[in-house]
Design an enzyme around this catalytic site. Structure first.
Site, PDB file in Angstrom:
ATOM      1  CG  ASP A  39      35.925 -28.783  34.775  1.00 42.79           C
ATOM      2  OD1 ASP A  39      36.724 -28.747  33.863  1.00 42.79           O
ATOM      3  OD2 ASP A  39      35.740 -27.748  35.484  1.00 42.79           O
ATOM      4  CD  GLU A  68      40.863 -31.657  29.874  1.00 46.33           C
ATOM      5  OE1 GLU A  68      41.156 -31.125  30.966  1.00 46.33           O
ATOM      6  OE2 GLU A  68      39.796 -31.597  29.658  1.00 46.33           O
ATOM      7  CG  ASP A  99      39.123 -23.501  31.803  1.00 49.93           C
ATOM      8  OD1 ASP A  99      37.779 -23.558  31.876  1.00 49.93           O
ATOM      9  OD2 ASP A  99      39.723 -23.942  32.857  1.00 49.93           O
TER      10      ASP A  99
END
Length: 817
Positions: free
Chosen positions: A397, A400, A470
């Site tokens: 997760d 980035e 998300d």
């Protein structure tokens, strides 16, 4: 700030004798105070480098891994033009103004730089003198282009767009596009970049670089361009067979008993399932963020949890992040070598209350994934804490990574490779690559499988499947996912998925009598349609917050929503032989799972910008239902970048909905072939829009004439049965082939040639199906098996099915159907 705009028309005519020199890969020239180097990496891939004269430009690409081939290259000068011609491509350098043009070998124009289109502007990058750079090109007026990554703008062609490319939660940027003309362009820069397409020019502009560096590749068509991009940046490994089954997840299972209980419930219900995912906080509080250890007392016996999941014939992924809390061992070790960034990241508070209580900052810091020693440390803890427990894969997760409370000075943060600004967009490539490379180094028995939230060019080589972040639970968001996945795939990265149902779903809980959005018809309809779409993506994974996603939350067997969910999952499992064989063609033949229709029907102008249909593999046209048919659409807004938005717009509740009524939607069938309705076998000519009948239980699917489609057994998990007694559907109307691929399903022996293939060939004129001799072998392979052959035959407007059952023992067989 002094600006150097190297307009290459200013110098007049120069002596041509000393203007260029040949190199072992091409040529180098000096034009108007600009150094220009053209390097042929292969006969169809060219690298272009430009930098100011008197400076040096040495760069090791993070994305490109190809070593230049020895290319037969003809170099000839015609007046002011220098022509470099290989068997596939001609690159023309104007020695007077520095303009570069790319053409086919026969001289047909592909792409031109804009004259005076290169600029270098002096820039101070955290104390280092460098440049802000830009290069402009001129495209044809009606020339569609595709790619640029995962974009949430709902568009397929990216013409007339201005896009600021800095990795974030739901937009994953790849500085690459390809054209319908059969070429691609990779802008090899990792700093914040702006892509801008106007009527006058198409440009990339990047904040930091010592020079311009881009690759031009010609493939002839979209598949050829994808092949070129993978040739340049890395090939795609095989994923385990079990990754193509159904995955259940949510934010988050709060105990090991809950997690194992979900798998048990699926087994009791007889609904197929291959994977379960444990999200965050199994490590405990936020100060222990990403400890890679089970410090939460609700996970008191983690090895038993892993073993219980495996005994239920399922697999487990677990959440790991790119950041660490201050109480973790990793934090202390990384901090000791200066490998932690001081930028705002998630979670901001040590308190788990919402909104974050900033009186108690979490102290969580992102690690320097550019630093090889830091990647070693990351893997060392991951290996000891989780991989040693036989966990099957990684949910990486915030790759980035999350960058909250942004301050301009954050970009000055020092990394192993320079400022954070300089290498910003390549962070996911480095952190995902670090895990992949380390696991491959220690184990050949378990294929790397990574689920990641971000990506950059070259990430396909790391066994990673990228999801779209998300995103909100809305019809608009669902519609956006189709072109998002297609454009990402057109960048050469084939593995993509989205949170089925959307992540932020809180609005569907409001005004509903039991507080569960899973009973709200508005969410039920959206979830079913998203799930049906998800069955035709490379990973079928249900996930989100606020509304539970397990099938039993939606009702019980015999009810339309429950049955629709179960049928979508079972449809996915019936296609496993097709999926796994397609996966092999992705690895072995540079193919693509999600195929924008322009890839196969570029002569049909109606599909050049079609953002709501696609091919899945080579045979199946997918036309998802992406508009509400039974309930009103609810507009839902959320800010994915700032985290958990609890203030979603209030959704509407409806009392009763009759999900048993038939509905309809328009579907366009591309020209140039005949199509068959997957469900009814009704035949349609391509090049027309039809009104397709739909139910809540079906997704419109059409099979291309000439297709050979294998359908697998009814199973509860991917490896439950070997592929005996496969149904082989042959769709007449054109010649066709299909190669069934099999191996040991979860190791790297296939790279040593340990696998088997059987090729089915259909001759439409002779009505003859030929099954080849089996090629290759692997331990546990079926020595003999049954094939149930069915021909879907055009007969007026309807189709009839004729079938034959054969025993196949590995020898060639021909059948008249």
């Amino acid at each position: 700030m002094k600006q150097f705009l190297f307009f290459l028309l200013l110098t007049g005519v120069l002596s041509t004798k000393a203007q260029y020199q040949k190199t072992h890969t091409g040529v180098r020239a000096t034009v108007n105070q600009t150094e220009i180097e053209i390097q042929f990496y292969s006969s169809n891939i060219v690298r272009v480098l430009k930098w100011p004269s008197g400076k040096t430009f040495i760069k090791q690409s993070l994305s490109a891994v190809k070593i230049p081939e020895k290319v037969s290259l003809k170099v000839a000068q015609k007046g002011e033009e220098l022509l470099l011609t290989s068997k596939d491509l001609q690159t023309v350098l104007n020695l007077k103004n520095g303009h570069i043009a790319f053409k086919k070998a026969d001289g047909h124009s592909l792409l031109n730089e804009k004259p005076a289109g290169a600029t270098f502007t002096e820039f101070n990058d955290a104390g280092t003198k460098t440049y802000t750079i830009s290069q402009s090109f001129v495209l044809e007026k009606e020339e569609p282009i595709y790619g640029l990554g995962i974009l949430q703008n709902g568009k397929l062609s990216q013409r007339n767009q201005k896009i600021r490319m800095v990795q974030n939660n739901t937009w994953d940027f790849v500085t690459f596009f390809q054209s319908v003309k059969g070429y691609g362009l990779f802008w090899d820069n990792y700093s914040p970049t702006t892509f801008n397409d106007t009527v006058d020019e198409t440009s990339f502009s990047s904040e930091v670089a010592d020079g311009i560096d881009y690759y031009f590749m010609y493939g002839g068509n979209a598949d050829g361009v994808v092949s070129g991009m993978r040739n340049l940046t890395g090939q795609v490994p095989m994923f385990p067979l079990w990754t193509y089954g159904f995955w259940q997840s949510k934010e988050r299972y709060k105990s090991q008993a809950e997690l194992v209980g979900v798998v048990k419930k699926y087994r009791e219900l007889g609904v197929p399932l291959d994977g379960i995912i444990q999200d965050w906080q199994y490590w405990g509080n936020n100060y222990l963020w990403n400890a890679m250890d089970f410090l939460n007392p609700e996970f008191s016996n983690p090895q038993k949890m892993v073993d219980d999941v495996h005994q239920l014939n399922a697999h487990l992924l677990i959440s790991i992040w790119s950041s660490f809390g201050p109480a973790t061992k990793q934090y202390r070790k990384l901090d000791s070598i200066g490998a932690l960034f001081n930028i705002g990241t998630w979670p901001e508070s040590g308190s788990e209350t919402w909104p974050p209580n900033m009186d108690y900052p979490s102290g969580v810091r992102v690690y320097d994934a550019y630093n090889p020693k830091a990647r070693d440390i990351y893997w060392d803890f991951l290996n000891k804490g989780l991989f040693s427990r036989n966990i099957d894969g990684w949910w990486m997760d915030s790759t980035e990574p999350d960058h909250l409370s942004f301050k301009p000075s954050d970009m000055d943060t020092k990394t192993y490779l320079g400022s954070f600004r300089k290498v910003r967009n390549a962070y996911p490539l480095m952190t995902v690559g670090g895990v992949s490379d380390h696991q491959r180094a220690v184990s050949a028995d378990k294929r790397v499988f990574i689920l990641t939230r971000s990506a950059f060019a070259g990430q396909q080589r790391y066994g990673a499947n990228t999801w779209s972040g998300d995103i909100t639970s809305s019809w608009e968001s669902l519609r956006n996912q189709i072109p998002a996945g297609l454009n990402f795939s057109l960048c050469g990265i084939p593995y993509w998925n989205s949170d089925i149902g959307g992540f932020f779903a809180g609005s569907y809980n409001k005004n509903w009598n039991d507080g569960s959005g899973a009973k709200n018809p508005l969410f039920q309809e959206l979830y079913v349609r998203w799930l049906q779409f998800g069955a035709f993506t490379p990973m079928m994974r249900s996930h989100g917050t606020d509304v539970p996603r397990e099938i039993y939350q939606f009702g019980k067997k015999g009810e339309p929503i429950y049955d629709a969910i179960e049928n979508a999952i079972k449809l996915r499992y019936s296609l496993l032989p097709y999926l796994y064989s397609t996966a092999r063609s992705v690895t072995d033949k540079q193919s693509t799972f999600m195929r924008a229709l322009v890839m196969d029907f570029s002569q049909d102008k109606k599909v050049l910008d079609m953002n709501n249909e696609y091919l899945f593999g080579s045979s199946i046209l997918v036309a998802p239902v992406i508009n509400a048919q039974y309930t009103p659409e609810t507009i839902v807004k959320a800010n994915e970048e700032t985290g958990w938005n609890r203030n979603l717009i209030k959704g509407n509740a409806v009392d009763t909905v009759n999900f048993r009524l038939p509905k309809s939607k328009k579907v366009y069938l591309p020209s140039g072939t005949v199509w068959y309705d997957f469900w009814t076998s009704q035949k349609y000519n391509g090049g027309q829009e039809i009104e397709a009948t739909t139910t809540i239980n079906t997704i419109p699917l059409y099979i291309k004439a000439g297709s050979i489609l294998p359908l697998g057994p009814d199973v509860q998990y991917a490896n439950e049965q070997k592929w005996d007694n496969l149904e082989i559907r042959v769709y007449e109307g054109a010649n066709g082939t299909f190669t069934l691929y099999e191996d040991e399903n979860d190791n790297y022996n296939y790279e040593k040639g340990i696998h088997a293939t059987i090729t089915f060939s259909w001759n439409d004129r002779r009505e003859m199906l030929t099954i080849s001799a089996r090629s290759g072998s692997f331990p546990g392979m079926l020595s003999k098996r049954k094939f149930n052959i069915k021909k879907v035959k055009a007969n007026g407007t309807m189709a009839v099915t004729a079938g034959k059952e054969i025993l196949y023992v590995g020898e060639p067989v021909s059948l008249k159907l």
